[in-house]
Design a protein around this motif. Structure first.
Motif, PDB file in Angstrom:
ATOM      1  N   THR A  63      -0.187 -20.990  -5.377  1.00 31.87           N
ATOM      2  CA  THR A  63      -0.730 -20.343  -7.013  1.00 31.87           C
ATOM      3  C   THR A  63      -0.595 -18.875  -6.702  1.00 31.87           C
ATOM      4  OG1 THR A  63      -1.176 -22.878  -7.368  1.00 31.87           O
ATOM      5  CG2 THR A  63      -1.418 -21.375  -9.190  1.00 31.87           C
ATOM      6  N   GLN A  64      -1.866 -18.447  -6.594  1.00 34.32           N
ATOM      7  CA  GLN A  64      -1.403 -17.027  -6.597  1.00 34.32           C
ATOM      8  C   GLN A  64      -0.725 -16.486  -5.870  1.00 34.32           C
ATOM      9  OE1 GLN A  64      -4.749 -16.002  -8.107  1.00 34.32           O
ATOM     10  NE2 GLN A  64      -4.842 -17.919  -8.448  1.00 34.32           N
ATOM     11  N   MET A 107      -5.738 -16.889 -13.930  1.00 33.02           N
ATOM     12  CA  MET A 107      -6.910 -17.228 -14.233  1.00 33.02           C
ATOM     13  C   MET A 107      -7.540 -19.013 -13.826  1.00 33.02           C
ATOM     14  SD  MET A 107      -7.719 -15.978 -18.114  1.00 33.02           S
ATOM     15  CE  MET A 107      -6.597 -14.113 -18.083  1.00 33.02           C
ATOM     16  N   GLY A 108      -5.841 -19.331 -14.777  1.00 32.70           N
ATOM     17  CA  GLY A 108      -6.131 -20.993 -15.437  1.00 32.70           C
ATOM     18  C   GLY A 108      -5.737 -21.117 -16.831  1.00 32.70           C
ATOM     19  N   ALA A 109      -5.770 -20.482 -17.352  1.00 32.27           N
ATOM     20  CA  ALA A 109      -5.580 -20.510 -18.734  1.00 32.27           C
ATOM     21  C   ALA A 109      -3.808 -21.318 -18.802  1.00 32.27           C
ATOM     22  CB  ALA A 109      -5.172 -19.197 -19.407  1.00 32.27           C
ATOM     23  N   PHE A 114      -2.126 -26.161 -14.265  1.00 34.22           N
ATOM     24  CA  PHE A 114      -2.050 -27.434 -13.875  1.00 34.22           C
ATOM     25  C   PHE A 114      -3.087 -27.022 -12.360  1.00 34.22           C
ATOM     26  CE2 PHE A 114       1.403 -27.056 -17.211  1.00 34.22           C
ATOM     27  CZ  PHE A 114       0.735 -28.195 -17.617  1.00 34.22           C
ATOM     28  N   TRP A 115      -3.191 -26.201 -12.224  1.00 30.47           N
ATOM     29  CA  TRP A 115      -3.039 -26.267 -10.398  1.00 30.47           C
ATOM     30  C   TRP A 115      -5.628 -26.325 -10.366  1.00 30.47           C
ATOM     31  CZ3 TRP A 115      -7.002 -22.020  -9.775  1.00 30.47           C
ATOM     32  CH2 TRP A 115      -6.444 -20.748 -11.033  1.00 30.47           C
ATOM     33  N   ILE A 119      -8.165 -28.000  -8.060  1.00 28.52           N
ATOM     34  CA  ILE A 119      -8.264 -27.191  -7.023  1.00 28.52           C
ATOM     35  C   ILE A 119      -9.388 -27.359  -6.774  1.00 28.52           C
ATOM     36  CG2 ILE A 119      -8.758 -24.932  -6.069  1.00 28.52           C
ATOM     37  CD1 ILE A 119      -5.430 -24.137  -6.346  1.00 28.52           C
ATOM     38  N   MET A 120     -10.074 -27.153  -8.708  1.00 31.30           N
ATOM     39  CA  MET A 120     -11.708 -27.617  -8.627  1.00 31.30           C
ATOM     40  C   MET A 120     -12.230 -28.555  -7.961  1.00 31.30           C
ATOM     41  SD  MET A 120     -13.489 -25.346 -10.114  1.00 31.30           S
ATOM     42  CE  MET A 120     -14.418 -26.364 -11.361  1.00 31.30           C
ATOM     43  N   GLU A 121     -11.774 -29.824  -7.350  1.00 32.99           N
ATOM     44  CA  GLU A 121     -11.611 -31.051  -6.835  1.00 32.99           C
ATOM     45  C   GLU A 121     -12.022 -31.228  -5.110  1.00 32.99           C
ATOM     46  OE1 GLU A 121     -13.575 -35.008  -6.913  1.00 32.99           O
ATOM     47  OE2 GLU A 121     -12.870 -33.553  -8.859  1.00 32.99           O
ATOM     48  N   GLY A 122     -11.614 -30.634  -4.442  1.00 39.33           N
ATOM     49  CA  GLY A 122     -11.793 -29.788  -3.406  1.00 39.33           C
ATOM     50  C   GLY A 122     -12.459 -29.426  -2.708  1.00 39.33           C
TER      51      GLY A 122
END
Length: 341
Positions: A63-64, A107-109, A114-115, A119-122
């Motif tokens: 993603t980045q 930044m995920g705004a 969607f990513w 990603i936070m879950e892992g």
């Protein structure tokens, strides 16, 4: 310990990459700082004993990398803008949209979010804290250099709506904090409308309140909502968790309401009535799932287990109380500002 001491060098490199980005006087230097930040965060995410962490690091890298390549392409077009402007008069506006979109993706705004929850879950709680706070500094500051107000207002509305509605059906605490972070991105962008000083105030208070909550989650290894029912600890710990959650949600008179109150006042003076109405309404929804977490841990008639966690109870009570007492101190600060203004 939140992190492995052997990864301290990567953490310092991560910090230096952000500082390079925000202090650079060219877009190429800012892009290089973002790449240093990315390549130093990947080793912090990888955990050979956890496949979800390895999967999350791969998702984050892809993603980045997409956002970085879009940013680099936009910077190259910006350097040749005189040629494109002759044939396409709107090329400067399109390039600014591309730069803003790539930074919003970093930044995920919403709608580039969607990513972020997956990603936070892992990740563990320390890496989640970094992703929620420090990793947003460089993109937010770079967006303030190429401000497209109409686009940002749309992003603010979408972020507060996705962040509030997306967290309603979540049972994972990490995903719930991820959607909470998306909601706060909208408030940070709104703070940038009025000035960078207000943004710094909001970001510092948001980071502090997130740290106080993540400290308790990490201490008891809490990752899902049903684990909150078995939080068999002192009433002081549960009270501190509830205060920190309500303060993060911006409920007056706690400390988290202070920056939101200043943002509301400045947006009203700038005639952004419709924008602030949506933001306040959506924040009330976030307070609902904050209360759901607090209620799960603060039930008066819950059953407690005979065994307890192997923690130093006195130190934990002290740390939690010190972190939450600042949230309660918001009552004094708000009253003081009200008397001044």
């Amino acid at each position: 310990m939140f992190f492995n001491p052997s990864k301290f060098l990567f953490l310092m490199t991560l910090i230096s990459g952000t500082l390079i980005s925000i202090s650079s006087n060219s877009w190429m230097g800012a892009w290089m700082g973002l790449e240093i930040n990315l390549l130093s965060f990947i080793p912090l995410m990888i955990n050979t004993n956890n496949l979800m962490a390895t999967e999350a690091s791969l998702k984050y890298f892809l993603t980045q990398a997409l956002a970085s390549s879009t940013l680099l392409f936009s910077v190259i077009l910006l350097n040749h803008n005189n040629f494109f402007a002759f044939y396409f008069p709107e090329s400067n506006y399109i390039i600014n949209l591309m730069i803003n979109s790539s930074l919003l993706l970093k930044m995920g705004a919403a709608p580039f979010h969607f990513w972020f929850p997956s990603i936070m879950e892992g990740l563990n709680w320390f890496n989640s804290f970094l992703l929620m706070t420090w990793q947003k500094i460089a993109p937010l500051m770079l967006i303030s250099y190429c401000w497209e107000k109409n686009l940002i207002i749309i992003i603010i509305i979408m972020s507060v709506m996705v962040g509030s509605l997306g967290g309603l059906n979540q049972t994972s605490l990490r995903k719930l904090m991820a959607y909470s972070s998306i909601n706060h991105i909208g408030w940070m962008l709104a703070a940038l409308i009025t000035g960078e000083n207000l943004f710094f105030l909001y970001f510092i208070l948001y980071s502090f309140l997130s740290l106080s909550i993540i400290f308790l989650f990490n201490s008891f290894k809490m990752f899902h909502l049903n684990q909150m029912f078995s939080l068999s600890n002192s009433a002081l710990i549960k009270f501190c968790l509830m205060i920190s959650l309500l303060s993060l949600g911006g409920l007056p008179p706690f400390l988290g309401f202070l920056p939101k109150w200043i943002i509301i006042q400045n947006l009203v003076e700038s005639n952004h009535i419709f924008l602030i109405s949506i933001m306040v309404t959506m924040t009330l929804i976030t307070l609902y799932f904050y209360l759901r977490v607090a209620y799960s841990s603060f039930m008066m008639a819950n059953s407690e287990l005979k065994w307890s966690f192997s923690l130093n109870q006195n130190n934990l009570n002290l740390y939690a109380f010190v972190l939450s007492i600042f949230s309660i101190a918001g009552l004094f600060l708000i009253t003081l500002m009200f008397n001044i203004f």
